[in-house]
Design a protein around this motif. Sequence first.
Motif, PDB file in Angstrom:
ATOM      1  N   LYS A 171       0.829  -1.214   0.000  1.00 39.40           N
ATOM      2  CA  LYS A 171       0.000   0.000   0.000  1.00 39.40           C
ATOM      3  C   LYS A 171       0.859   1.257   0.000  1.00 39.40           C
ATOM      4  O   LYS A 171       0.505   2.261  -0.638  1.00 39.40           O
ATOM      5  CB  LYS A 171      -0.937  -0.011   1.212  1.00 39.40           C
ATOM      6  N   GLU A 208       1.935   1.743  -3.529  1.00 36.27           N
ATOM      7  CA  GLU A 208       0.850   2.260  -4.363  1.00 36.27           C
ATOM      8  C   GLU A 208       0.656   3.756  -4.133  1.00 36.27           C
ATOM      9  O   GLU A 208       0.437   4.524  -5.079  1.00 36.27           O
ATOM     10  CB  GLU A 208      -0.450   1.504  -4.041  1.00 36.27           C
ATOM     11  N   ASP A 236       1.089   6.819  -6.821  1.00 36.84           N
ATOM     12  CA  ASP A 236       0.018   7.779  -7.097  1.00 36.84           C
ATOM     13  C   ASP A 236       0.529   9.215  -6.972  1.00 36.84           C
ATOM     14  O   ASP A 236       0.152  10.101  -7.758  1.00 36.84           O
ATOM     15  CB  ASP A 236      -1.154   7.567  -6.147  1.00 36.84           C
TER      16      ASP A 236
END
Length: 208
Positions: free
Chosen positions: A198, A201, A205
């Motif tokens: 996570k 990720e 982003d």
Amino acid sequence: MPNNAPDNNGQLTQEEAERRGREFDRKLYERTVIGQGVIRRAFSKKQTALLMIPLGLLTLYLLFTAFTVVQAAILDPTSIGQLVLAFRVDPLRMLALLVLPIIAEVLLFNGIAGGYTCRYKANNLEFLIYRKGKGIINLLYRDAVSVEYRPMKFLWVEQGVHVTIKMKTYSLSFDYVVAPRKYLGRTEEYPFEIIRKKIGEQNADRSN
């Protein structure tokens, strides 16, 4: 005279419905479970010290017993035959004196090294470790920065890893007992890799 002004009520209602739909989808995504199960935690230093007392007493008893048997065998070789005879005559008593303490020590050693059971649950928003309904770790991925592992031993046995989760303003730690030990070093199997994924990720982003 007819009113030709556009009626925005329907448009506003549609926009609100779309906004609510997006909000519902976001919450549904965040609450979707992406990992859960059992996780083992090492006993604290204080707990381990207390558990080591009976383990140490058993060790001393077995060492004393072994020393006594060896000494008797050296001084009087016929004592070995007497010991075998004693097993035949009163096996339950001899079992209680010799075999059961060995079994108890092995079970106690494995029990300490094995730690105790907790549970973890992860969704797309947060990662939680808890035991008997009480939270141990509860973090939001957006506040997490990194996950680090260090080897952890109990006496001479490879037990697991010290896990350090660095957050933006503080750090969390968890002494993770890897069971079965065949997964030692296979970090891709660890539940904490959900947090690491996570974080990756989120970083991707931000860079886009």
